[in-house]
Design a protein around this motif. Structure first.
Motif, PDB file in Angstrom:
ATOM      1  N   PHE A 107      52.871  12.843  10.186  1.00 10.74           N
ATOM      2  CA  PHE A 107      53.199  13.237  10.965  1.00 10.74           C
ATOM      3  C   PHE A 107      52.433  12.007  12.173  1.00 10.74           C
ATOM      4  CE2 PHE A 107      51.240  16.686  14.055  1.00 10.74           C
ATOM      5  CZ  PHE A 107      51.766  16.260  15.440  1.00 10.74           C
ATOM      6  N   HIS A 108      53.662  11.537  13.266  1.00  8.41           N
ATOM      7  CA  HIS A 108      52.324  10.202  14.062  1.00  8.41           C
ATOM      8  C   HIS A 108      52.964  11.103  15.555  1.00  8.41           C
ATOM      9  CE1 HIS A 108      51.132   6.439  15.313  1.00  8.41           C
ATOM     10  NE2 HIS A 108      51.860   6.543  15.816  1.00  8.41           N
ATOM     11  N   VAL A 109      51.567  10.508  16.403  1.00 13.34           N
ATOM     12  CA  VAL A 109      51.858  10.490  18.419  1.00 13.34           C
ATOM     13  C   VAL A 109      51.943   9.614  17.907  1.00 13.34           C
ATOM     14  CG1 VAL A 109      50.855  12.193  19.638  1.00 13.34           C
ATOM     15  CG2 VAL A 109      51.331  13.343  17.918  1.00 13.34           C
ATOM     16  N   ASN A 110      52.542   9.455  19.554  1.00 10.29           N
ATOM     17  CA  ASN A 110      51.830   7.699  20.360  1.00 10.29           C
ATOM     18  C   ASN A 110      51.516   8.001  21.243  1.00 10.29           C
ATOM     19  OD1 ASN A 110      53.647   6.310  18.381  1.00 10.29           O
ATOM     20  ND2 ASN A 110      55.447   7.212  19.733  1.00 10.29           N
ATOM     21  N   GLY A 111      50.027   7.956  21.002  1.00  8.98           N
ATOM     22  CA  GLY A 111      48.511   8.100  21.982  1.00  8.98           C
ATOM     23  C   GLY A 111      48.025   9.469  22.509  1.00  8.98           C
ATOM     24  N   ILE A 151      53.556  20.765   6.792  1.00  4.32           N
ATOM     25  CA  ILE A 151      51.910  20.683   6.132  1.00  4.32           C
ATOM     26  C   ILE A 151      51.515  20.287   8.398  1.00  4.32           C
ATOM     27  CG2 ILE A 151      50.797  19.103   5.218  1.00  4.32           C
ATOM     28  CD1 ILE A 151      51.925  18.888   3.761  1.00  4.32           C
ATOM     29  N   ALA A 152      52.406  19.661   8.716  1.00  6.34           N
ATOM     30  CA  ALA A 152      51.450  19.817  10.404  1.00  6.34           C
ATOM     31  C   ALA A 152      51.203  20.866  10.678  1.00  6.34           C
ATOM     32  CB  ALA A 152      52.326  18.350  11.481  1.00  6.34           C
ATOM     33  N   ALA A 153      52.425  22.123  10.511  1.00  3.57           N
ATOM     34  CA  ALA A 153      52.813  23.065  11.679  1.00  3.57           C
ATOM     35  C   ALA A 153      51.510  24.075  11.049  1.00  3.57           C
ATOM     36  CB  ALA A 153      53.806  24.021  11.248  1.00  3.57           C
ATOM     37  N   PHE A 154      51.577  23.866   9.551  1.00  8.65           N
ATOM     38  CA  PHE A 154      49.685  24.752   8.279  1.00  8.65           C
ATOM     39  C   PHE A 154      48.706  23.584   9.415  1.00  8.65           C
ATOM     40  CE2 PHE A 154      46.450  24.675   5.838  1.00  8.65           C
ATOM     41  CZ  PHE A 154      46.384  26.807   5.706  1.00  8.65           C
TER      42      PHE A 154
END
Length: 117
Positions: free
Chosen positions: A84-88, A34-37
């Motif tokens: 899908f998580h990104v730290n900043g 899903i994140a790649a899409f």
């Protein structure tokens, strides 16, 4: 067929980014798909608009501002999705660089695999 394979390999690349770099987290392969899409969708729809709007800054920085735009697309996808998580922003910048490098490898491999004769 090439598009489907590229999508699957991009999801695997996203899992690889999460494995290599602790600033990015992906819960499962489904979340990675899903994140790649979504990243691909943002890159097709939003990125061209941002590139045109920031063209003067991009010219002044000799194209380096495009890294910021890539990081924004990566970060925006993470903020929209669960799993899908990104730290900043710094993590988004480094994660998008790794993801882009893997994407170039995927494109190169698929280009050689699906050449027209």
């Amino acid at each position: 067929m090439k598009l489907l394979l590229k999508w699957l390999l991009s999801a695997a690349a996203l899992l690889c980014v999460a494995y290599v770099y602790s600033g990015v987290a992906v819960q499962s392969f489904t979340s990675a798909l899903i994140a790649a899409f979504v990243i691909g969708l943002f890159n097709v729809v939003l990125r061209p608009v941002l590139v045109v709007l920031t063209l003067p800054v991009t010219i002044v920085t000799l194209g380096l501002f495009l890294f910021i735009i890539n990081a924004l697309m990566f970060w925006a996808a993470a903020s929209v999705l669960d799993g899908f998580h990104v730290n900043g922003f710094g993590a988004a910048l480094l994660g998008s660089l790794i993801y882009s490098l893997l994407g170039m490898l995927i494109e190169s491999a698929l280009g050689g695999l699906f050449t027209k004769k």
